[in-house]
Scaffold this active site. Structure first.
Site, PDB file in Angstrom:
ATOM      1  N   LYS A 164       0.818  -1.207   0.000  1.00  0.00           N
ATOM      2  CA  LYS A 164       0.000   0.000   0.000  1.00  0.00           C
ATOM      3  C   LYS A 164       0.854   1.261   0.000  1.00  0.00           C
ATOM      4  CE  LYS A 164      -2.262   0.443   3.771  1.00  0.00           C
ATOM      5  NZ  LYS A 164      -1.382   1.385   4.483  1.00  0.00           N
ATOM      6  N   GLU A 191      -1.029   7.596  11.813  1.00  0.00           N
ATOM      7  CA  GLU A 191       0.197   6.942  11.366  1.00  0.00           C
ATOM      8  C   GLU A 191       1.122   6.669  12.553  1.00  0.00           C
ATOM      9  OE1 GLU A 191       1.869   6.746   7.612  1.00  0.00           O
ATOM     10  OE2 GLU A 191      -0.054   5.792   7.993  1.00  0.00           O
ATOM     11  N   ARG A 192       1.842   5.564  12.486  1.00  0.00           N
ATOM     12  CA  ARG A 192       2.925   5.334  13.438  1.00  0.00           C
ATOM     13  C   ARG A 192       4.090   6.257  13.090  1.00  0.00           C
ATOM     14  NH1 ARG A 192       0.818   0.599  11.664  1.00  0.00           N
ATOM     15  NH2 ARG A 192      -0.113  -0.817  13.220  1.00  0.00           N
TER      16      ARG A 192
END
Length: 468
Positions: free
Chosen positions: A162, A188-189
């Site tokens: 992705k 998001e990390r």
């Protein structure tokens, strides 16, 4: 650091703090409107919040965009003269911002600001006739063409490519369309965001890209508003500068999750499915602003997590109602090395009609889909009995379907440093030509490897000649 749009409309004080929400009391007749920004004075500095409910004539309930752990009762609050504002303009390219538009890359920003809540383009300004948005990615342009000024969701779990596909789409817009990209990292990390920025620098697209992050460890208000901040930045390029913009949101489901968290803290009862009662209006508030406006447009690609792979989940189903195209990334294809792992049988587009892309394109896409679907039906029989037990027509279909699968793979510029292959951007006409030749049987006796990870059909012919 000064916060944009902090002209004082009224002054108040915090009366209660509940998780990431807080109640603020204002003088009579000085209540800030819904969605107005608030600036709180705390021992650790100024913090931002947003008005989301009026409790009575003097009290509002607000959602903090920063950690509420430093907010105490009695803290001084001043209202902005409107919604939270974020920097916009050419100067934001190559920069990294948080959900409130504050730079987090260590450099100051001196650009005009726009409010994150804005009305969508009027119907009169929006372009009526749909138009394909060419990406140069064979399987996308052939089987599920994107719509210029439309919305596309990209469904896929971890490890299916992705992020690489997102990078290639950004690279395609910058390199081949001289366009601008805005990336919104919602939930998001930190590691993922860092890797994305490093890749953007390595591929040379960062100077035409702006990044906005509401990270996983931040307050739900930050994750909730990061997508709107990025959308506002994209709208400036469309409305003020007349440029086409690619807006990428990863992950849109986390935007919905953040809204659910906030809805609970605001005291709203959830629906029977567990989601917030305002689910439809929250999704529509974002989706309606993604549109064309005059000669320019914002085209959105939303990475979307599907809970338990259930496409009837209310959040997924409601998002579907706004989409023009869907890209489903297959774990089986990724495991087989078929990249990009976009499943042609599950992906689709509303623009794949003769009126929009031409009868020949639709006919070839339909023939490719039929061949791949028949192959999928026969795979279990092949595994049990072998290819020799099939009829001659089915054997021919399997041979061509396997070559179509490999022809629709493609080397990406975003992965050139890992694969050693130069990235390829292929016009849709070349893709249609190659698929037509495969369907007509021209490659029936070619090695499958000659069609794997190449660009045009001419590249496959050269690869076959070199192997010979």
């Amino acid at each position: 650091m000064s916060i944009p749009g902090t002209a004082s409309a009224s002054q108040g004080r915090v009366s209660a703090v509940r998780g990431s929400t807080l109640d603020v009391e204002f003088p009579a007749n000085a209540l800030p409107p819904l969605l107005a920004g608030l600036v709180l004075s705390t021992p650790s500095g100024e913090m931002l919040a947003e008005v989301n409910a009026h409790l009575n004539a003097t009290t509002v309930r607000a959602v903090a965009l920063d950690s509420a752990s430093a907010i105490v009762q009695g803290a001084r609050v001043r209202a902005m003269d409107g919604p939270i504002r974020v920097p916009v303009g050419a100067g934001i390219l190559g920069r990294v911002f948080d959900a409130a538009g504050r730079p987090i890359d260590g450099r100051p920003v001196d650009e005009p600001t726009w409010p994150i809540h804005r009305p969508p383009p009027t119907l009169v300004r929006q372009k009526v006739a749909p138009e394909p948005f060419a990406t140069g990615i064979k399987v996308v342009d052939l089987m599920a063409p994107l719509v210029r000024g439309g919305k596309t969701a990209m469904f896929g779990g971890a490890g299916v490519g992705k992020t690489v596909l997102v990078m290639e789409l950004m690279r395609s817009v910058v390199r081949h369309r001289a366009g601008v990209s805005v990336f919104a990292g919602v939930g998001e990390r930190s590691r993922e965001g860092h890797e994305l920025i490093v890749e953007a620098r390595a591929t040379g697209i960062i100077d035409r890209t702006a990044f906005v992050f509401g990270q996983m460890g931040e307050a739900p208000g930050a994750r909730w508003r990061a997508a709107f901040s990025a959308l506002t930045m994209a709208e400036y390029f469309r409305d003020a500068l007349g440029e086409d913009v690619l807006l990428l949101v990863d992950n849109f489901f986390r935007y919905i999750q953040a809204g659910s968290e906030i809805s609970s803290q605001l005291g709203r009862l959830p629906t029977r499915s567990g989601y917030q009662p305002t689910l439809a209006s929250e999704i529509a508030a974002f989706q309606d602003r993604v549109a064309s406006a005059g000669s320019a447009c914002v085209t959105a690609i939303l990475a979307m997590y599907v809970p338990a792979d259930d496409f009837t989940d209310p959040a997924v189903a409601e998002t579907f109602s706004h989409l023009d195209s869907t890209l489903v990334l297959s774990r089986d294809m990724a495991a087989g090395g078929l990249y990009p792992a976009v499943d042609p049988l599950q992906s689709g587009s509303s623009i794949l009609t003769a009126a929009n892309v031409g009868e020949h394109h639709v006919a070839v896409a339909g023939a490719v889909r039929s061949a791949l679907a028949r192959y999928a039906d026969l795979r279990e029989i092949i595994a049990l009995l072998g290819l020799e037990e099939l009829s001659s027509d089915d054997r021919k279909t399997v041979v061509r379907a396997r070559r179509l699968q490999r022809f629709l793979t493609q080397p990406f510029g975003a992965t050139a440093s890992f694969t050693g292959l130069d990235g390829a951007s292929i016009p849709v006409e070349a893709t249609i030509e190659g698929c037509t030749r495969i369907l007509d049987g021209e490659t029936d006796d070619w090695p499958e490897a000659s069609l794997y990870m190449i660009g045009s059909f001419a590249d496959a012919r050269r690869k076959k000649a070199m192997a010979a």
